[in-house]
Structures are given as structure tokens and as C-alpha cells.
Design an enzyme around this catalytic site. Structure first.
Site, mmCIF file in Angstrom:
data_model
loop_
_atom_site.group_PDB
_atom_site.id
_atom_site.type_symbol
_atom_site.label_atom_id
_atom_site.label_comp_id
_atom_site.label_asym_id
_atom_site.label_seq_id
_atom_site.Cartn_x
_atom_site.Cartn_y
_atom_site.Cartn_z
ATOM 1 N N HIS A 96 0.854 -1.199 0.000
ATOM 2 C CA HIS A 96 0.000 0.000 0.000
ATOM 3 C C HIS A 96 0.890 1.249 0.000
ATOM 4 O O HIS A 96 1.981 1.232 0.594
ATOM 5 C CB HIS A 96 -0.905 -0.019 1.238
ATOM 6 C CG HIS A 96 -1.945 1.060 1.196
ATOM 7 N ND1 HIS A 96 -1.670 2.350 1.567
ATOM 8 C CD2 HIS A 96 -3.230 1.051 0.778
ATOM 9 C CE1 HIS A 96 -2.760 3.087 1.395
ATOM 10 N NE2 HIS A 96 -3.717 2.327 0.919
ATOM 11 N N GLU A 168 -3.965 2.327 -7.272
ATOM 12 C CA GLU A 168 -4.368 3.410 -6.383
ATOM 13 C C GLU A 168 -3.472 4.621 -6.621
ATOM 14 O O GLU A 168 -2.369 4.699 -6.043
ATOM 15 C CB GLU A 168 -4.235 2.986 -4.915
ATOM 16 C CG GLU A 168 -5.084 1.794 -4.533
ATOM 17 C CD GLU A 168 -5.356 1.765 -3.025
ATOM 18 O OE1 GLU A 168 -6.530 1.822 -2.659
ATOM 19 O OE2 GLU A 168 -4.399 1.715 -2.239
ATOM 20 N N GLY A 174 -7.517 9.192 0.083
ATOM 21 C CA GLY A 174 -7.901 9.981 1.253
ATOM 22 C C GLY A 174 -7.987 11.470 0.995
ATOM 23 O O GLY A 174 -8.053 12.267 1.917
ATOM 24 N N SER A 214 -10.401 7.314 -2.889
ATOM 25 C CA SER A 214 -11.632 8.078 -2.699
ATOM 26 C C SER A 214 -12.846 7.491 -3.420
ATOM 27 O O SER A 214 -13.665 8.228 -3.965
ATOM 28 C CB SER A 214 -11.414 9.544 -3.108
ATOM 29 O OG SER A 214 -10.388 10.126 -2.305
HETATM 30 P P1 PGA Z 1 -9.492 6.113 0.408
HETATM 31 O O1 PGA Z 1 -8.321 5.040 0.642
HETATM 32 O O2 PGA Z 1 -10.684 5.341 -0.127
HETATM 33 O O3 PGA Z 1 -9.749 6.699 1.769
HETATM 34 O O4 PGA Z 1 -8.998 7.105 -0.573
HETATM 35 C C1 PGA Z 1 -8.095 3.999 -0.268
HETATM 36 C C2 PGA Z 1 -6.907 3.188 0.150
HETATM 37 O O5 PGA Z 1 -5.947 3.760 0.692
HETATM 38 O O6 PGA Z 1 -6.875 1.960 -0.042
#
Ligand code: PGA
Length: 251
Positions: A96, A168, A174, A214
Site C-alpha cells: 500500500h 491506487e 484519502g 476516494s
Molecule cells: P481512500 O483510501 O478510499 O480513503 O482514498 C483507499 C486506500 O488507501 O486503499
């Protein structure tokens, strides 16, 4: 047809009681649904054992957010693949962006984790994605290619069928900024082509590629309807049962 996978990455949220409450709510609200997708929750380590007891007999599956690549020994603070298996995990998120940036994990280490997870029958969710700076420099494909090639180094064709890739974009995590469905699809198609060149076209067609960053109930449908987007890795929106279920419904 690839089955979509909706996974909730709880990150460092929810103590034991909060975890129990959220999982019980999810379980009861999902009980009467017929789903077209797999649902995975990834609570913190301290909640995994109780989580497994609650989800038993439901469609919810269990994953962890990280693990170490050694089997046992003097690795203070670490958790092994077999420990995760022993509490009922089927999945583990690896690489991640928060692990890469805050904890300094490099592709080589992530690769060792991916291979160890596979060898212990855990399905790795291998996260890849570019930072805002990298996108602006137009090196998104180069970065994602490096992360996937190195992350899957020595992973055989048979083994790769147990892997889920999560694209991602770091700038979308976030932040409330989502990649547009077109931006996401473009990178997903690139990843699929890359997997075809590393393995084969047939294998690449079978590997799920999730989008993360997000994802919310109101943008999930459009993202998930893209040809190469096979699910979502959800952070913030998985911490409330109703918003996580909204994303599951969209799938
Ligand atoms: P988020 O995080 O949906 O809050 O953007 C996704 C993630 O970090 O896997």
C-alpha cells in the site's frame, strides 16, 4: 468473466469493540442480498480473530493490511503469513502507498511478501500507483510498470492467478480527489496489457484489477462500469456500513 472484488481497507481505525459493531452491522445488512461480487474486510490485526468468528457463515471474507515475509523469529512487531492464515485471513494487502511512503517499503521487499503470501495460500492485493508529482511528470505508466514487474518478480503464471492488483493513484487516496473513470480505465488497460506481456493474454484476462482512491457510493458505479476495473479497494468509505454497502450495491 472476472468477478468484482470490493475490499475495505480499514487502516489504523477501530478498536475491538468498534470492529465488532461495524462487522455485525455489515453482516446483518448484507444477509439478504444476492451479490455479484466478493466482499473482503481488512480490519487491524487486533480485530482479525473476532472478525473471523462474526463473519463465519456469511459472504464476507477476511484480509489483513500487511505482513512480513519471514516465517517466524526475531522480527519484533511483525506478523507472518501463517499467523494471518491461522486467524482466518484469505487476503492480504501488500505494498500500500502508505507502507511505501511512511514505512519505506521498497519493491524488492514487497515482492518477497507477495511470494510468501502466495506460498501460504493467501491472496495478495498488490497496490501500485503514482504520486501527483509523477503524474504531472507524465511517468505514471513507467512507475506502475516498475511496481508491477518488481512486485511480481519470480511469480509464476499459476501463482499469479491468486494475485489481485489494486491501482491506487497516491494523489487520490484519502484526498476526496478521484481519478476520472477515463483516467482510471486508461491505467487499468495499461496494467492488463503489461500482465499479458509478462504472462499471457488469457492469464491477464483473469486477474482482477481493483481501483482505489476516494471511492464512494456516488462515484463507484461509473468507475466499476469501466471495462478493466474489477472492483475497488476502499479506505474512508468502508468505515461506515452504509457507505461500504453503497459501493457493494454499485458493483
Ligand atoms: P481512500 O483510501 O478510499 O480513503 O482514498 C483507499 C486506500 O488507501 O486503499
Amino acid at each position: 468473466m472476472r468477478r468484482k472484488v470490493i475490499a475495505g481497507n480499514w487502516k489504523m481505525n477501530n478498536d475491538l469493540q468498534q470492529s465488532v459493531n461495524l462487522i455485525e452491522e455489515l453482516k446483518s445488512k448484507l444477509a439478504n442480498k444476492t451479490l455479484n461480487c466478493d466482499v473482503v474486510i481488512c480490519p487491524p490485526f487486533t480485530s482479525l480473530y473476532e472478525a473471523k468468528k462474526i463473519i463465519d457463515g456469511s459472504i464476507i471474507k477476511l484480509g489483513a493490511q500487511n505482513m512480513f515475509y519471514e516465517d517466524s523469529g526475531a522480527f519484533t512487531g511483525e506478523i507472518s503469513a501463517s499467523m494471518l492464515k491461522s486467524v482466518g485471513c484469505e487476503y492480504v494487502i501488500l505494498g500500500h502507498s502508505e507502507r511505501r511512503t511512511i514505512f519505506g517499503e521498497k519493491d524488492e521487499m514487497i515482492n518477497k511478501k507477495v511470494r510468501k503470501a502466495i506460498s501460504q495460500n493467501l491472496k495478495p492485493i498488490l497496490c501500485v500507483g503514482e504520486t501527483l508529482e509523477e503524474r504531472e511528470k507524465d511517468v505514471t505508466e513507467k512507475v506502475v510498470k516498475r511496481q508491477i514487474e518488481k512486485g511480481l518478480n519470480y511469480v509464476t503464471p499459476d501463482e499469479v492467478l491468486n494475485v489481485i492488483i489494486a491501482y491506487e493513484p497516491v494523489w487520490a487516496i484519502g484526498t476526496g480527489k478521484t481519478a476520472t473513470p477515463e483516467q482510471a480505465q486508461e491505467v487499468h488497460a495499461f496494467i492488463r496489457k503489461l500482465l499479458a506481456s509478462m504472462y499471457s493474454k488469457d492469464f491477464a484476462e483473469l486477474i482482477p484489477i481493483q481501483y482505489g482512491g476516494s471511492v464512494k457510493p456516488d462515484n463507484a458505479k461509473e468507475l466499476l462500469s469501466q471495462k478493466d476495473i474489477d472492483g475497488a479497494l476502499v479506505g474512508g468509505a468502508c468505515l461506515k456500513a452504509d457507505s461500504f454497502i453503497g459501493i457493494i450495491d454499485a458493483a
